[in-house]
Scaffold this motif. Structure first.
Motif, PDB file in Angstrom:
ATOM      1  N   LEU A  16       0.827  -1.206   0.000  1.00  0.00           N
ATOM      2  CA  LEU A  16       0.000   0.000   0.000  1.00  0.00           C
ATOM      3  C   LEU A  16       0.865   1.261   0.000  1.00  0.00           C
ATOM      4  CD1 LEU A  16      -2.854   1.168   0.126  1.00  0.00           C
ATOM      5  CD2 LEU A  16      -2.664   1.123   2.613  1.00  0.00           C
ATOM      6  N   GLY A  17       1.915   1.269   0.775  1.00  0.00           N
ATOM      7  CA  GLY A  17       2.836   2.414   0.792  1.00  0.00           C
ATOM      8  C   GLY A  17       3.485   2.635  -0.560  1.00  0.00           C
ATOM      9  N   ALA A  18       3.880   1.556  -1.223  1.00  0.00           N
ATOM     10  CA  ALA A  18       4.491   1.676  -2.550  1.00  0.00           C
ATOM     11  C   ALA A  18       3.494   2.219  -3.569  1.00  0.00           C
ATOM     12  CB  ALA A  18       5.030   0.318  -3.000  1.00  0.00           C
ATOM     13  N   VAL A  19       2.254   1.772  -3.495  1.00  0.00           N
ATOM     14  CA  VAL A  19       1.223   2.259  -4.416  1.00  0.00           C
ATOM     15  C   VAL A  19       0.953   3.739  -4.188  1.00  0.00           C
ATOM     16  CG1 VAL A  19      -1.228   2.063  -4.997  1.00  0.00           C
ATOM     17  CG2 VAL A  19       0.163   0.007  -4.783  1.00  0.00           C
ATOM     18  N   VAL A  20       0.882   4.161  -2.946  1.00  0.00           N
ATOM     19  CA  VAL A  20       0.657   5.577  -2.641  1.00  0.00           C
ATOM     20  C   VAL A  20       1.835   6.423  -3.137  1.00  0.00           C
ATOM     21  CG1 VAL A  20       0.460   7.255  -0.753  1.00  0.00           C
ATOM     22  CG2 VAL A  20      -0.926   5.164  -0.732  1.00  0.00           C
ATOM     23  N   ALA A  21       3.043   5.962  -2.926  1.00  0.00           N
ATOM     24  CA  ALA A  21       4.220   6.705  -3.399  1.00  0.00           C
ATOM     25  C   ALA A  21       4.222   6.821  -4.918  1.00  0.00           C
ATOM     26  CB  ALA A  21       5.498   6.017  -2.923  1.00  0.00           C
ATOM     27  N   LEU A  22       3.860   5.761  -5.600  1.00  0.00           N
ATOM     28  CA  LEU A  22       3.785   5.787  -7.054  1.00  0.00           C
ATOM     29  C   LEU A  22       2.707   6.747  -7.524  1.00  0.00           C
ATOM     30  CD1 LEU A  22       4.760   4.627  -9.759  1.00  0.00           C
ATOM     31  CD2 LEU A  22       3.047   2.829  -9.494  1.00  0.00           C
ATOM     32  N   ALA A  23       1.561   6.755  -6.865  1.00  0.00           N
ATOM     33  CA  ALA A  23       0.471   7.660  -7.231  1.00  0.00           C
ATOM     34  C   ALA A  23       0.888   9.121  -7.059  1.00  0.00           C
ATOM     35  CB  ALA A  23      -0.769   7.354  -6.404  1.00  0.00           C
ATOM     36  N   VAL A  24       1.578   9.417  -5.980  1.00  0.00           N
ATOM     37  CA  VAL A  24       2.047  10.794  -5.743  1.00  0.00           C
ATOM     38  C   VAL A  24       3.028  11.209  -6.842  1.00  0.00           C
ATOM     39  CG1 VAL A  24       3.418  12.229  -4.179  1.00  0.00           C
ATOM     40  CG2 VAL A  24       1.591  10.787  -3.278  1.00  0.00           C
ATOM     41  N   ALA A  25       3.918  10.318  -7.217  1.00  0.00           N
ATOM     42  CA  ALA A  25       4.891  10.632  -8.279  1.00  0.00           C
ATOM     43  C   ALA A  25       4.185  10.857  -9.613  1.00  0.00           C
ATOM     44  CB  ALA A  25       5.911   9.503  -8.399  1.00  0.00           C
ATOM     45  N   VAL A  26       3.205  10.034  -9.933  1.00  0.00           N
ATOM     46  CA  VAL A  26       2.480  10.176 -11.198  1.00  0.00           C
ATOM     47  C   VAL A  26       1.713  11.492 -11.231  1.00  0.00           C
ATOM     48  CG1 VAL A  26       0.561   9.229 -12.548  1.00  0.00           C
ATOM     49  CG2 VAL A  26       2.357   7.723 -11.718  1.00  0.00           C
ATOM     50  N   VAL A  27       1.087  11.865 -10.136  1.00  0.00           N
ATOM     51  CA  VAL A  27       0.353  13.136 -10.077  1.00  0.00           C
ATOM     52  C   VAL A  27       1.310  14.300 -10.294  1.00  0.00           C
ATOM     53  CG1 VAL A  27      -0.919  14.681  -8.524  1.00  0.00           C
ATOM     54  CG2 VAL A  27      -1.566  12.281  -8.710  1.00  0.00           C
ATOM     55  N   GLY A  28       2.495  14.240  -9.721  1.00  0.00           N
ATOM     56  CA  GLY A  28       3.483  15.304  -9.928  1.00  0.00           C
ATOM     57  C   GLY A  28       3.910  15.424 -11.370  1.00  0.00           C
ATOM     58  N   VAL A  29       4.148  14.300 -12.012  1.00  0.00           N
ATOM     59  CA  VAL A  29       4.555  14.308 -13.426  1.00  0.00           C
ATOM     60  C   VAL A  29       3.423  14.835 -14.297  1.00  0.00           C
ATOM     61  CG1 VAL A  29       5.159  12.817 -15.382  1.00  0.00           C
ATOM     62  CG2 VAL A  29       6.281  12.507 -13.173  1.00  0.00           C
ATOM     63  N   LEU A  30       2.204  14.407 -14.024  1.00  0.00           N
ATOM     64  CA  LEU A  30       1.059  14.894 -14.801  1.00  0.00           C
ATOM     65  C   LEU A  30       0.850  16.395 -14.608  1.00  0.00           C
ATOM     66  CD1 LEU A  30      -1.505  11.995 -14.341  1.00  0.00           C
ATOM     67  CD2 LEU A  30      -0.120  12.515 -16.345  1.00  0.00           C
ATOM     68  N   GLY A  31       1.049  16.867 -13.392  1.00  0.00           N
ATOM     69  CA  GLY A  31       0.927  18.300 -13.131  1.00  0.00           C
ATOM     70  C   GLY A  31       1.953  19.094 -13.917  1.00  0.00           C
ATOM     71  N   ALA A  32       3.171  18.603 -13.975  1.00  0.00           N
ATOM     72  CA  ALA A  32       4.217  19.280 -14.743  1.00  0.00           C
ATOM     73  C   ALA A  32       3.890  19.263 -16.232  1.00  0.00           C
ATOM     74  CB  ALA A  32       5.565  18.615 -14.489  1.00  0.00           C
ATOM     75  N   SER A  33       3.340  18.175 -16.699  1.00  0.00           N
ATOM     76  CA  SER A  33       2.965  18.067 -18.111  1.00  0.00           C
ATOM     77  C   SER A  33       1.864  19.061 -18.465  1.00  0.00           C
ATOM     78  CB  SER A  33       2.508  16.634 -18.413  1.00  0.00           C
ATOM     79  OG  SER A  33       2.058  16.531 -19.733  1.00  0.00           O
ATOM     80  N   VAL A  34       0.890  19.194 -17.598  1.00  0.00           N
ATOM     81  CA  VAL A  34      -0.200  20.158 -17.833  1.00  0.00           C
ATOM     82  C   VAL A  34       0.349  21.576 -17.846  1.00  0.00           C
ATOM     83  CG1 VAL A  34      -2.285  21.148 -16.798  1.00  0.00           C
ATOM     84  CG2 VAL A  34      -2.030  18.674 -16.967  1.00  0.00           C
ATOM     85  N   LEU A  35       1.232  21.906 -16.923  1.00  0.00           N
ATOM     86  CA  LEU A  35       1.827  23.250 -16.891  1.00  0.00           C
ATOM     87  C   LEU A  35       2.635  23.523 -18.157  1.00  0.00           C
ATOM     88  CD1 LEU A  35       3.062  23.906 -13.248  1.00  0.00           C
ATOM     89  CD2 LEU A  35       1.217  25.010 -14.475  1.00  0.00           C
ATOM     90  N   ALA A  36       3.387  22.532 -18.617  1.00  0.00           N
ATOM     91  CA  ALA A  36       4.187  22.711 -19.832  1.00  0.00           C
ATOM     92  C   ALA A  36       3.292  22.978 -21.038  1.00  0.00           C
ATOM     93  CB  ALA A  36       5.062  21.488 -20.077  1.00  0.00           C
ATOM     94  N   GLN A  37       2.190  22.261 -21.131  1.00  0.00           N
ATOM     95  CA  GLN A  37       1.267  22.470 -22.249  1.00  0.00           C
ATOM     96  C   GLN A  37       0.585  23.830 -22.145  1.00  0.00           C
ATOM     97  OE1 GLN A  37       0.942  20.298 -24.923  1.00  0.00           O
ATOM     98  NE2 GLN A  37       0.000  22.135 -25.733  1.00  0.00           N
ATOM     99  N   GLN A  38       0.229  24.232 -20.942  1.00  0.00           N
ATOM    100  CA  GLN A  38      -0.376  25.547 -20.736  1.00  0.00           C
ATOM    101  C   GLN A  38       0.604  26.653 -21.127  1.00  0.00           C
ATOM    102  OE1 GLN A  38      -1.708  26.260 -16.731  1.00  0.00           O
ATOM    103  NE2 GLN A  38      -2.667  28.208 -17.247  1.00  0.00           N
ATOM    104  N   ALA A  39       1.867  26.491 -20.769  1.00  0.00           N
ATOM    105  CA  ALA A  39       2.881  27.484 -21.135  1.00  0.00           C
ATOM    106  C   ALA A  39       3.069  27.538 -22.647  1.00  0.00           C
ATOM    107  CB  ALA A  39       4.207  27.161 -20.447  1.00  0.00           C
ATOM    108  N   ALA A  40       3.106  26.385 -23.304  1.00  0.00           N
ATOM    109  CA  ALA A  40       3.262  26.353 -24.760  1.00  0.00           C
ATOM    110  C   ALA A  40       2.077  27.029 -25.451  1.00  0.00           C
ATOM    111  CB  ALA A  40       3.408  24.918 -25.244  1.00  0.00           C
ATOM    112  N   ASN A  41       0.865  26.749 -24.968  1.00  0.00           N
ATOM    113  CA  ASN A  41      -0.320  27.375 -25.555  1.00  0.00           C
ATOM    114  C   ASN A  41      -0.306  28.887 -25.370  1.00  0.00           C
ATOM    115  OD1 ASN A  41      -1.255  24.855 -26.284  1.00  0.00           O
ATOM    116  ND2 ASN A  41      -2.642  24.665 -24.557  1.00  0.00           N
ATOM    117  N   ALA A  42       0.065  29.331 -24.179  1.00  0.00           N
ATOM    118  CA  ALA A  42       0.106  30.773 -23.908  1.00  0.00           C
ATOM    119  C   ALA A  42       1.179  31.454 -24.746  1.00  0.00           C
ATOM    120  CB  ALA A  42       0.366  31.011 -22.420  1.00  0.00           C
ATOM    121  N   ALA A  43       2.333  30.820 -24.908  1.00  0.00           N
ATOM    122  CA  ALA A  43       3.403  31.402 -25.723  1.00  0.00           C
ATOM    123  C   ALA A  43       2.976  31.496 -27.186  1.00  0.00           C
ATOM    124  CB  ALA A  43       4.677  30.575 -25.601  1.00  0.00           C
TER     125      ALA A  43
END
Length: 113
Positions: A16-43
């Protein structure tokens, strides 16, 4: 047999701890991806708006128009440069502890400057 009592609980908690850690990492990567796309669109949108202002298609100072459009897209213009009929815009988007930067160029094709 008594020494094995509760061993499955320890393994289950570890999984369970490993699954939670993996989920937190995936959410962070997805958040960065969304920000990168938002920045590209705005530029992209800001560079196109600046190029439109340069060509006279819309009224206004190119970098001011680009800054206005960037803020509407949740970004801030970092650099704005004009070379003849082309505009080069860099923006940054802040999202909590993350930030993303993107650059876009707009103008007539083949402009050598």
């Amino acid at each position: 047999m008594a020494a094995d009592t509760g061993a499955a609980t320890v393994v289950a908690v570890a999984i369970l701890g490993a699954v939670v850690a993996l989920a937190v990492a995936v959410v962070g990567v997805l958040g960065a991806s969304v920000l990168a796309q938002q920045a590209a669109n705005a530029a992209d949108a800001s560079a196109l708006a600046a190029a439109d202002a340069l060509s006279g298609a819309i009224a206004g100072e190119p970098c001011v128009v680009a800054g206005r459009l960037a803020s509407r897209n949740g970004a801030t213009v970092v650099t704005c440069s004009v070379d003849g009929p082309t505009a080069l815009i860099s923006v940054v988007v802040e999202g909590g502890p993350l930030s993303a930067t993107a650059t876009a160029r707009a103008g007539p094709p083949g402009w050598a400057g």
